[in-house]
Structure formats: structure tokens, C-alpha cells
Enzyme design. Structure first.
Site, PDB file in Angstrom:
ATOM      1  N   GLU A 181      42.030  47.086  43.897  1.00 17.99           N
ATOM      2  CA  GLU A 181      41.883  46.875  45.340  1.00 17.99           C
ATOM      3  C   GLU A 181      41.440  45.450  45.649  1.00 17.99           C
ATOM      4  OE1 GLU A 181      41.661  47.372  49.498  1.00 17.99           O
ATOM      5  OE2 GLU A 181      42.860  48.252  47.919  1.00 17.99           O
ATOM      6  N   HIS A 229      44.309  43.066  45.266  1.00 16.95           N
ATOM      7  CA  HIS A 229      45.222  43.201  46.402  1.00 16.95           C
ATOM      8  C   HIS A 229      44.686  42.446  47.613  1.00 16.95           C
ATOM      9  CE1 HIS A 229      46.903  45.372  49.944  1.00 16.95           C
ATOM     10  NE2 HIS A 229      48.012  45.108  49.280  1.00 16.95           N
TER      11      HIS A 229
END
Length: 85
Positions: free
Chosen positions: A46, A49
Site C-alpha cells: 500500500e 502504491h
């Protein structure tokens, strides 16, 4: 183009692995910190990203000189196409 493609692929990885909530409900921070401890794979996915999306946005703004709305629409369309296939 390569960074955008990489972001789309990474978004797919976030979705498939269920890492989207790896940082919890602390947007834009991750677990309440700007630089979270990267000791869990969902955090790494995450956080990567988020950093990649930020880098793409900054790069787009620097090279385009506009606010990035056209780029956001293109990313949205490409992500929808990737999900549909």
C-alpha cells in the site's frame, strides 16, 4: 507511460492482495505516520502504491504544467479497462 502502467499494475496487486487498508483509515498518513514501519507486506504494498501515485502526480504536473485533471481521467479510464478485462 511506464510509470502510469506500473501504477495500474500495482493497483491490481493492492486489490488482489487486499492491501488497500494496510495503512488503516489515516489518509494521507499511513498508520498515523508519514513514514510508517514497513514490517508487514500489506504496508509495503500500500505504501509503495501511494508513493508511486504521488510521484506520478508530481511528474505529470511538472511536465504538463496543468492541474493533472486529464491525467487523472486517463488513469481512471485505464484502470476501468484493466478491471473489465
Amino acid at each position: 507511460a511506464a510509470l502510469t502502467t506500473g501504477l495500474i499494475v500495482l493497483r491490481g496487486i493492492v486489490r488482489i492482495t487486499g492491501s488497500g487498508m494496510g495503512c488503516g483509515d489515516h489518509w494521507p498518513k499511513c498508520l498515523g505516520r508519514w513514514f510508517p514501519p514497513l514490517d508487514r507486506i500489506d504496508l509495503i504494498i500500500e505504501w509503495t502504491h501511494r508513493v508511486m501515485a504521488f510521484a506520478l502526480r508530481v511528474l505529470g504536473n511538472l511536465t504538463d504544467g496543468r492541474d493533472g485533471d486529464a491525467q487523472d481521467r486517463m488513469i481512471y479510464v485505464l484502470e476501468r479497462m484493466a478491471r473489465a478485462s
